[in-house]
Design a protein around this motif. Structure first.
Motif, PDB file in Angstrom:
ATOM      1  N   ARG A   1       0.829  -1.207   0.000  1.00 31.68           N
ATOM      2  CA  ARG A   1       0.000   0.000   0.000  1.00 31.68           C
ATOM      3  C   ARG A   1       0.862   1.256   0.000  1.00 31.68           C
ATOM      4  NH1 ARG A   1      -4.847  -1.069   4.279  1.00 31.68           N
ATOM      5  NH2 ARG A   1      -5.559   0.926   3.417  1.00 31.68           N
ATOM      6  N   LEU A   2       1.998   1.221   0.678  1.00 26.03           N
ATOM      7  CA  LEU A   2       2.911   2.365   0.645  1.00 26.03           C
ATOM      8  C   LEU A   2       3.492   2.560  -0.754  1.00 26.03           C
ATOM      9  CD1 LEU A   2       4.859   1.986   4.029  1.00 26.03           C
ATOM     10  CD2 LEU A   2       3.381   3.894   3.363  1.00 26.03           C
ATOM     11  N   LEU A   3       3.886   1.465  -1.393  1.00 24.23           N
ATOM     12  CA  LEU A   3       4.428   1.573  -2.742  1.00 24.23           C
ATOM     13  C   LEU A   3       3.363   2.025  -3.732  1.00 24.23           C
ATOM     14  CD1 LEU A   3       6.733  -1.582  -2.921  1.00 24.23           C
ATOM     15  CD2 LEU A   3       7.350   0.760  -2.368  1.00 24.23           C
ATOM     16  N   ALA A   4       2.122   1.567  -3.534  1.00 28.98           N
ATOM     17  CA  ALA A   4       1.035   2.018  -4.399  1.00 28.98           C
ATOM     18  C   ALA A   4       0.774   3.507  -4.225  1.00 28.98           C
ATOM     19  CB  ALA A   4      -0.230   1.217  -4.097  1.00 28.98           C
ATOM     20  N   CYS A   5       0.869   3.986  -2.999  1.00 29.52           N
ATOM     21  CA  CYS A   5       0.709   5.417  -2.734  1.00 29.52           C
ATOM     22  C   CYS A   5       1.776   6.232  -3.461  1.00 29.52           C
ATOM     23  CB  CYS A   5       0.766   5.661  -1.227  1.00 29.52           C
ATOM     24  SG  CYS A   5       0.722   7.403  -0.747  1.00 29.52           S
ATOM     25  N   LYS A   6       2.995   5.755  -3.421  1.00 27.19           N
ATOM     26  CA  LYS A   6       4.083   6.456  -4.108  1.00 27.19           C
ATOM     27  C   LYS A   6       3.881   6.448  -5.615  1.00 27.19           C
ATOM     28  CE  LYS A   6       9.016   6.100  -5.123  1.00 27.19           C
ATOM     29  NZ  LYS A   6       9.170   7.563  -5.205  1.00 27.19           N
TER      30      LYS A   6
ATOM     31  N   GLU B   1      11.232  10.853   0.169  1.00 28.49           N
ATOM     32  CA  GLU B   1      11.283  11.477   1.496  1.00 28.49           C
ATOM     33  C   GLU B   1       9.899  11.541   2.132  1.00 28.49           C
ATOM     34  OE1 GLU B   1      12.514  12.660  -1.229  1.00 28.49           O
ATOM     35  OE2 GLU B   1      14.701  12.624  -0.934  1.00 28.49           O
ATOM     36  N   CYS B   2       8.860  11.722   1.294  1.00 34.69           N
ATOM     37  CA  CYS B   2       7.505  11.770   1.836  1.00 34.69           C
ATOM     38  C   CYS B   2       7.077  10.394   2.348  1.00 34.69           C
ATOM     39  CB  CYS B   2       6.535  12.273   0.764  1.00 34.69           C
ATOM     40  SG  CYS B   2       4.829  12.450   1.328  1.00 34.69           S
TER      41      CYS B   2
ATOM     42  N   THR C   1       6.028   6.615   6.981  1.00 39.92           N
ATOM     43  CA  THR C   1       6.390   5.432   7.773  1.00 39.92           C
ATOM     44  C   THR C   1       6.840   5.821   9.175  1.00 39.92           C
ATOM     45  OG1 THR C   1       8.623   5.533   6.815  1.00 39.92           O
ATOM     46  CG2 THR C   1       7.022   4.111   5.730  1.00 39.92           C
ATOM     47  N   LYS C   2       7.572   6.929   9.302  1.00 42.18           N
ATOM     48  CA  LYS C   2       8.003   7.383  10.628  1.00 42.18           C
ATOM     49  C   LYS C   2       6.798   7.793  11.476  1.00 42.18           C
ATOM     50  CE  LYS C   2      11.225  10.503  12.955  1.00 42.18           C
ATOM     51  NZ  LYS C   2      10.233  10.930  13.957  1.00 42.18           N
ATOM     52  N   MET C   3       5.810   8.440  10.837  1.00 45.12           N
ATOM     53  CA  MET C   3       4.603   8.839  11.563  1.00 45.12           C
ATOM     54  C   MET C   3       3.836   7.603  12.043  1.00 45.12           C
ATOM     55  SD  MET C   3       1.495  11.275  10.221  1.00 45.12           S
ATOM     56  CE  MET C   3       1.178  10.177   8.834  1.00 45.12           C
ATOM     57  N   LEU C   4       3.750   6.554  11.197  1.00 45.24           N
ATOM     58  CA  LEU C   4       3.073   5.327  11.612  1.00 45.24           C
ATOM     59  C   LEU C   4       3.803   4.659  12.762  1.00 45.24           C
ATOM     60  CD1 LEU C   4       2.134   3.810   8.127  1.00 45.24           C
ATOM     61  CD2 LEU C   4       0.584   4.849   9.785  1.00 45.24           C
ATOM     62  N   LEU C   5       5.132   4.673  12.725  1.00 44.33           N
ATOM     63  CA  LEU C   5       5.909   4.075  13.809  1.00 44.33           C
ATOM     64  C   LEU C   5       5.700   4.817  15.127  1.00 44.33           C
ATOM     65  CD1 LEU C   5       9.259   3.371  11.908  1.00 44.33           C
ATOM     66  CD2 LEU C   5       7.671   1.664  12.763  1.00 44.33           C
ATOM     67  N   ASP C   6       5.533   6.152  15.051  1.00 41.40           N
ATOM     68  CA  ASP C   6       5.383   6.947  16.268  1.00 41.40           C
ATOM     69  C   ASP C   6       4.025   6.748  16.930  1.00 41.40           C
ATOM     70  OD1 ASP C   6       7.914   7.913  15.886  1.00 41.40           O
ATOM     71  OD2 ASP C   6       7.259   9.769  14.893  1.00 41.40           O
TER      72      ASP C   6
ATOM     73  N   TYR D   1      11.055   3.846   3.126  1.00 41.50           N
ATOM     74  CA  TYR D   1      10.718   3.416   1.768  1.00 41.50           C
ATOM     75  C   TYR D   1      11.620   2.284   1.301  1.00 41.50           C
ATOM     76  CZ  TYR D   1      10.732   3.540  -3.329  1.00 41.50           C
ATOM     77  OH  TYR D   1      10.711   3.194  -4.649  1.00 41.50           O
ATOM     78  N   TYR D   2      12.887   2.339   1.643  1.00 40.42           N
ATOM     79  CA  TYR D   2      13.821   1.285   1.227  1.00 40.42           C
ATOM     80  C   TYR D   2      13.436  -0.060   1.834  1.00 40.42           C
ATOM     81  CZ  TYR D   2      18.132  -1.398   0.874  1.00 40.42           C
ATOM     82  OH  TYR D   2      19.048  -2.393   0.628  1.00 40.42           O
ATOM     83  N   ASP D   3      13.009  -0.051   3.092  1.00 37.06           N
ATOM     84  CA  ASP D   3      12.609  -1.291   3.755  1.00 37.06           C
ATOM     85  C   ASP D   3      11.379  -1.903   3.082  1.00 37.06           C
ATOM     86  OD1 ASP D   3      12.566  -3.340   5.552  1.00 37.06           O
ATOM     87  OD2 ASP D   3      11.599  -2.204   7.163  1.00 37.06           O
ATOM     88  N   ALA D   4      10.393  -1.068   2.728  1.00 38.17           N
ATOM     89  CA  ALA D   4       9.188  -1.566   2.054  1.00 38.17           C
ATOM     90  C   ALA D   4       9.519  -2.108   0.672  1.00 38.17           C
ATOM     91  CB  ALA D   4       8.157  -0.444   1.958  1.00 38.17           C
ATOM     92  N   LYS D   5      10.354  -1.390  -0.054  1.00 43.34           N
ATOM     93  CA  LYS D   5      10.714  -1.825  -1.404  1.00 43.34           C
ATOM     94  C   LYS D   5      11.495  -3.134  -1.367  1.00 43.34           C
ATOM     95  CE  LYS D   5      13.071  -0.158  -5.566  1.00 43.34           C
ATOM     96  NZ  LYS D   5      13.822   0.955  -6.159  1.00 43.34           N
ATOM     97  N   ARG D   6      12.367  -3.292  -0.390  1.00 45.72           N
ATOM     98  CA  ARG D   6      13.176  -4.511  -0.304  1.00 45.72           C
ATOM     99  C   ARG D   6      12.308  -5.722   0.005  1.00 45.72           C
ATOM    100  NH1 ARG D   6      17.670  -4.769   4.303  1.00 45.72           N
ATOM    101  NH2 ARG D   6      15.743  -4.605   5.521  1.00 45.72           N
ATOM    102  N   LEU D   7      11.285  -5.564   0.867  1.00 42.10           N
ATOM    103  CA  LEU D   7      10.416  -6.690   1.201  1.00 42.10           C
ATOM    104  C   LEU D   7       9.616  -7.138  -0.019  1.00 42.10           C
ATOM    105  CD1 LEU D   7       9.126  -8.578   3.332  1.00 42.10           C
ATOM    106  CD2 LEU D   7       7.410  -6.797   3.694  1.00 42.10           C
ATOM    107  N   VAL D   8       9.041  -6.193  -0.764  1.00 38.02           N
ATOM    108  CA  VAL D   8       8.228  -6.547  -1.923  1.00 38.02           C
ATOM    109  C   VAL D   8       9.089  -7.137  -3.031  1.00 38.02           C
ATOM    110  CG1 VAL D   8       6.673  -5.640  -3.691  1.00 38.02           C
ATOM    111  CG2 VAL D   8       6.474  -4.834  -1.330  1.00 38.02           C
ATOM    112  N   SER D   9      10.314  -6.631  -3.180  1.00 39.87           N
ATOM    113  CA  SER D   9      11.185  -7.110  -4.260  1.00 39.87           C
ATOM    114  C   SER D   9      11.592  -8.564  -4.059  1.00 39.87           C
ATOM    115  CB  SER D   9      12.434  -6.232  -4.361  1.00 39.87           C
ATOM    116  OG  SER D   9      13.222  -6.345  -3.185  1.00 39.87           O
TER     117      SER D   9
END
Length: 566
Positions: free
Chosen positions: A174-179, A187-188, A193-198, A210-218
């Protein structure tokens, strides 16, 4: 509904008209479903069931009471006539059900599956189905590559926290789809993701950036390759399995243009930046995923199970080209799971500003024709394979950029091991490129045939001509015309060649006569003054008359479409 077993018709007949309450047949059916599901080993071990309601879509595991309430409130998820997630195998259900589910798919369901969230739920459901089938004496286990995909999917399917209906994989998608959908900067996405973690108390499964999400899907295997190109389009810096080893070259073999930009003096970075790069998305893993999902694997044989006998062309499999290919390649046609492909390409300008210079970018899209008509030309099944960069039209050099796709098509013609989850078998999946879909300029580029001028009109009509196509390196590309059309077109080409030769001979004859006439006129002008005046007058009249007759005989034939009489 006539082809649906009577024992399952209650599943989608839940309430009385006007929402006046649940029907007794539905309540009894749910109780029967719960009883059968509770007999499975997974419930005995864990005490919970996968909830097949329209909301949970078999992605959430709950107690029996919760599953029962969800079914009463939301009903069953669509097309769940075969309870594969609760211990039932396809072979135990009436075969007519498979045909019914293939016919029951409509455009709205295809558009719904286009959603990123639904795609993740569908993928998770397939892994759940495989787990149960594996415990039910599966005839043949998945091959190593398919098993790796299922394992990665299982690892990513951990809930964000206890009781959550969302998993780490679904959040990353869903994050990648948003992008992608709204062109959000990296950066956005990091900020989101930082806001969700907080704000989330249990955040150990959330992606950190973003890098963590992209690496998991890849890790799921649908990768994209970046291949460096010559700036003039002469070659690709690319290695393949057929003896090409150009991946380490630093300049073009033909025009000697550099592969990388010159680095600035004193630059701190050592990374080499290529002058031009294309993207290639391998087609083989995308075709294999069609057989890894229960939702699509059963439909890959639709063209074989639903052949028309009425003479109406409703699918490419009803056409003469498809049948001609089956006659020419009976080994390929013996397995209906072998894939028939179509290719589409055209140029477009990705920049909408009028002040920017012209830029022509060429996507190459491949689609499988095994699927039903309502599925095969929809967005989820149109695979982007090549993205050819600009700024200019590739023209005749398009075969250079298609080289990775051609290499994969060669492999697919031989066969690639694939796991078919609908039949629980590993088989050698083959594929052939049947058609290209494009306008006439792109048609000329892809086929290598002439598409301009009167001489090519009938060659275009029958689909034949000079074959210098970049795609003809693949043994699977055949003439899509029928046998009769091919014979007629060959006759026309032979006739055109005869007319061309006769015109060339007539032109050479006229040039030779003209040279002889000039020589005779020069000699006549020298000899004529030496003769008596009466003789001069007679000879001059004869020469003028002969010149006039020769001029009438040497008129060229009328121009135009000489083939219009045929």
């Amino acid at each position: 509904m006539n082809s649906i077993p009577a024992s399952r018709r209650w599943m989608y007949d839940r309430m009385y008209t006007g929402r006046r309450g649940l029907k007794e047949s539905f309540v009894h059916g749910v109780e029967k479903f719960i009883t059968i599901a509770c007999q499975q080993q997974s419930y005995v071990n864990e005490g919970k069931l996968r909830c097949p309601c329209a909301k949970c879509q078999s992605t959430k595991i709950d107690g029996v009471h919760t599953v029962r309430l969800h079914l009463f409130k939301y009903g069953f998820m669509s097309n769940y006539y075969i309870w594969t997630d609760h211990g039932e195998e396809m072979a135990n259900v009436d075969n007519n059900l498979i045909g019914a589910s293939s016919i029951g798919i409509n455009a709205t369901e295809c558009e719904t599956s286009n959603s990123m969230h639904d795609m993740v739920c569908d993928a998770l459901r397939q892994h759940g189905a495989f787990d149960i089938l594996e415990n039910s004496n599966v005839e043949e286990p998945p091959n190593e590559e398919a098993q790796r995909f299922y394992n990665l999917l299982s690892e990513a399917n951990c809930p964000l926290y206890e009781g959550s209906s969302e998993s780490k994989l679904s959040m990353c998608v869903r994050l990648l789809a948003c992008k992608s959908n709204w062109n959000v900067p990296d950066e956005c996405v990091d900020f989101i993701t930082k806001m969700l973690l907080d704000v989330t108390p249990v955040n150990r499964c959330l992606p950190k950036n973003y890098y963590d999400a992209k690496r998991l899907v890849s890790k799921l295997g649908l990768s994209a390759r970046r291949i460096d190109c010559c700036v003039q389009g002469c070659m690709l810096f690319y290695d393949n399995d057929y003896g090409k080893n150009d991946g380490a070259l630093l300049q073009c073999k033909f025009c000697h243009m550099p592969r990388y930009h010159d680095r600035n003096t004193g630059s701190s970075t050592k990374k080499l930046v290529p002058v031009k790069t294309m993207f290639y998305l391998p087609i083989i893993p995308r075709l294999q995923r069609l057989f890894a999902s229960v939702q699509t694997a059963g439909h890959m044989c639709w063209h074989y199970q639903n052949r028309s006998t009425s003479g109406v062309l409703r699918h490419p499999s009803d056409g003469e080209a498809w049948k001609h290919f089956d006659r020419v390649h009976p080994d390929f046609a013996a397995d209906p799971r072998n894939v028939r492909l179509g290719l589409c390409s055209d140029g477009f300008n990705p920049y909408i500003q009028s002040t920017t210079p012209p830029y022509s970018c060429w996507p190459v899209i491949v689609t499988p024709y095994n699927l039903p008509p309502e599925m095969c030309m929809t967005k989820p099944f149109m695979f982007l394979t090549c993205l050819i960069p600009g700024p200019r039209n590739p023209k005749a050099a398009i075969d250079v950029y298609l080289e990775p796709l051609i290499d994969d098509l060669k492999k697919l013609w031989i066969g690639v091991q694939t796991y078919d989850i609908s039949k629980k078998q590993n088989f050698m999946m083959k594929a052939t490129l049947m058609w290209t879909i494009n306008d006439f300029p792109a048609y000329g580029m892809l086929s290598g045939w002439g598409t301009q001028g009167g001489i090519t009109d009938k060659r275009r009509l029958y689909g034949v001509g000079k074959v210098t196509s970049p795609l003809t390196d693949v043994d699977t590309l055949i003439n899509v015309s029928s046998g009769r059309a091919t014979e007629e077109s060959e006759k026309i080409i032979q006739l055109e060649e005869q007319v061309r030769k006769s015109r060339e001979e007539a032109r050479q004859s006229r040039e030779q006569n003209k040279r002889l006439q000039c020589q005779f006129q020069s000699l006549f002008n020298v000899v004529l003054p030496l003769l008596p005046s009466d003789t001069q007058h007679i000879l001059q009249q004869q020469v003028d008359q002969q010149s006039h007759d020769n001029h009438d005989d040497q008129q060229p034939p009328p121009t135009g479409h000489y083939g219009d009489d045929y």
